[in-house]
Scaffold this motif. Sequence first.
Motif, PDB file in Angstrom:
ATOM      1  N   VAL A  99      16.563 -72.368  59.510  1.00 40.58           N
ATOM      2  CA  VAL A  99      16.150 -73.768  59.381  1.00 40.58           C
ATOM      3  C   VAL A  99      14.787 -74.029  60.029  1.00 40.58           C
ATOM      4  N   PRO A 100      14.539 -73.563  61.271  1.00 37.37           N
ATOM      5  CA  PRO A 100      13.193 -73.765  61.832  1.00 37.37           C
ATOM      6  C   PRO A 100      12.086 -73.119  60.998  1.00 37.37           C
ATOM      7  N   THR A 101      12.382 -71.989  60.395  1.00 41.00           N
ATOM      8  CA  THR A 101      11.392 -71.357  59.528  1.00 41.00           C
ATOM      9  C   THR A 101      11.036 -72.288  58.371  1.00 41.00           C
ATOM     10  N   ALA A 102      12.076 -72.835  57.744  1.00 33.46           N
ATOM     11  CA  ALA A 102      11.845 -73.716  56.591  1.00 33.46           C
ATOM     12  C   ALA A 102      11.169 -75.022  56.987  1.00 33.46           C
ATOM     13  N   LEU A 103      11.528 -75.556  58.150  1.00 30.31           N
ATOM     14  CA  LEU A 103      11.019 -76.871  58.543  1.00 30.31           C
ATOM     15  C   LEU A 103       9.705 -76.837  59.317  1.00 30.31           C
ATOM     16  N   VAL A 104       9.416 -75.716  59.982  1.00 36.06           N
ATOM     17  CA  VAL A 104       8.219 -75.660  60.833  1.00 36.06           C
ATOM     18  C   VAL A 104       7.269 -74.537  60.413  1.00 36.06           C
ATOM     19  N   ASN A 105       7.718 -73.293  60.495  1.00 37.74           N
ATOM     20  CA  ASN A 105       6.802 -72.171  60.290  1.00 37.74           C
ATOM     21  C   ASN A 105       6.236 -72.115  58.874  1.00 37.74           C
TER      22      ASN A 105
END
Length: 161
Positions: A99-105
Amino acid sequence: MITTISALTSLLFTGAIFGFFYAWVCSTMWGLDAADSRTAIEAMQAMNQSVRNVVFFPAFFLTPVVLVFSAIVFAMSGLYRSAIFFGLAAGLYTTGALVPTALVNVPMNEALASITIPANPAEAARIWAEYSPKWQLWNQLRTVASGVALLLTGYALISGS
């Protein structure tokens, strides 16, 4: 037999994605930070473009699928403790890495990809200084989440019942 195959596949996938994130933490980003900012931007753009491939896809996207499959297989085999740890690993990887990859990175990578590398070294340094520390912070989160998911997967293998 299916429990062994699913467990080892879970271990392999979780280890692969942890290793991927870990390499960025302890070598790739340090190397880019040490390079000329124009070179760092160009290299990061190229790496972000190249990571979208069929070799990377299974470790990144299928790790939670494999972990959930293992949780189900182990639960159906009456190995509830192991099933719980596989399930926890799946949840942690999904919420702490995917999820952090999709939303931030990924949005950060797409923004970096859209810029033209400036000829002015000071402007390139400014862009890289705005990008790299934030990207690395979120990558460290992904690394920790993936590492703990790997530990949970290993524990699922040895916990029994």
